[in-house]
Design a protein around this motif. Structure first.
Motif, PDB file in Angstrom:
ATOM      1  N   ARG A  53       0.846  -1.185   0.000  1.00 16.26           N
ATOM      2  CA  ARG A  53       0.000   0.000   0.000  1.00 16.26           C
ATOM      3  C   ARG A  53       0.882   1.236   0.000  1.00 16.26           C
ATOM      4  O   ARG A  53       1.791   1.359   0.818  1.00 16.26           O
ATOM      5  N   GLY A  55      -0.676   4.551  -0.724  1.00 19.90           N
ATOM      6  CA  GLY A  55      -1.456   5.769  -0.596  1.00 19.90           C
ATOM      7  C   GLY A  55      -2.905   5.578  -0.974  1.00 19.90           C
ATOM      8  O   GLY A  55      -3.418   4.451  -1.021  1.00 19.90           O
ATOM      9  N   TRP A 220       3.007   8.064   2.467  1.00 16.37           N
ATOM     10  CA  TRP A 220       1.963   7.753   1.495  1.00 16.37           C
ATOM     11  C   TRP A 220       1.743   8.914   0.536  1.00 16.37           C
ATOM     12  O   TRP A 220       1.948  10.085   0.876  1.00 16.37           O
TER      13      TRP A 220
END
Length: 255
Positions: A53, A55, A220
């Motif tokens: 992951r 963002g 992020w």
């Protein structure tokens, strides 16, 4: 296997194979919460395959789009490492079904950001801003979907390109921009088209992601939403965004 997992598998497989499927909720029977649960399960399948992951992306950030879809809030999707395309590199057209591109502004965070925050608090969490492009590609046949369909399908997010990072302590509320294909301007717009100010999109991202139990994390990227209508892309093209004071981001479209 639950309906949530069944639909997540269907959409994930469609994205991996670059093949379209019928709408999963043409009559709008799924709840928005169900749709986000499908999205989360679909992205979790990518994580299980080794992606990270990185963002979130915001969608329906123009008032006109909200009205068109009959909603009063933005939607959001999840970004994974497999979606990022290096600036200036070639994007494989064959990875997508019917891709389009739209210009955006991107944030990268220097600290976590969660819950109901003010614009000032959101800005204080921003490390840098950059011109960016998002590749959107609905997994549904003919790009036809309901609200719950599109949320389940990761808000149509499929790829993103980020240009050089810039100091966020400048006014980026109303920066002029052009989106260009092969050097020809195809869209003209401003960052003000993103909820009137892109920071409002970041505030919404903090609220919605925290509500889902996935608060925004330091490092992020947050894609703030399209600043103009999207354009179709085809092999052989070079697509770029040029943003006032922030610079350029672009990519080539390969086969």
């Amino acid at each position: 296997m639950s309906q949530i997992q069944n639909v997540a598998e269907l959409l994930d497989d469609a994205a991996r194979a670059a093949r379209s499927v019928q709408q999963v909720d043409p009559e709008g029977r799924l709840s928005v919460a169900d749709a986000y649960a499908i999205q989360a399960a679909s992205i979790e399948r990518r994580v299980q395959r080794g992606e990270r992951r990185v963002g979130v992306k915001m969608g329906f950030t123009s008032r006109a789009k909200m009205i068109q879809m009959g909603i009063d809030d933005v939607i959001w999707g999840r970004l994974s490492s497999g979606m990022q395309v290096e600036e200036g590199s070639a994007l494989k057209r064959s990875r997508f079904i019917h891709p389009r591109v739209e210009p955006e502004i991107a944030f990268v965070l220097k600290k976590d950001l969660a819950g109901d925050v003010t614009a000032a608090e959101a800005l204080a969490a921003v490390e840098a801003v950059a011109p960016a492009l998002e590749i959107i590609d609905s997994r549904y046949r003919d790009f036809k979907f309901s609200l719950t369909d599109v949320i389940a399908d990761n808000a149509s997010s499929s790829g993103f390109v980020v240009g050089a990072w810039n100091d966020p302590r400048q006014d980026f509320s109303n920066l002029g921009l052009t989106m260009n294909i092969d050097g020809r301007t195809v869209q003209v717009g401003s960052t003000a088209a993103i909820l009137g100010h892109p920071l409002r999109s970041l505030v919404a991202a903090a609220r919605l992601s925290a509500a889902a139990g996935e608060p925004l994390r330091a490092g992020w990227i947050v894609m703030a939403g399209g600043a103009t209508p999207a354009e179709w892309i085809a092999p052989g093209q070079y697509v770029s965004v040029e943003m006032e004071r922030l610079g350029v981001a672009g990519f080539h479209v390969g086969e």
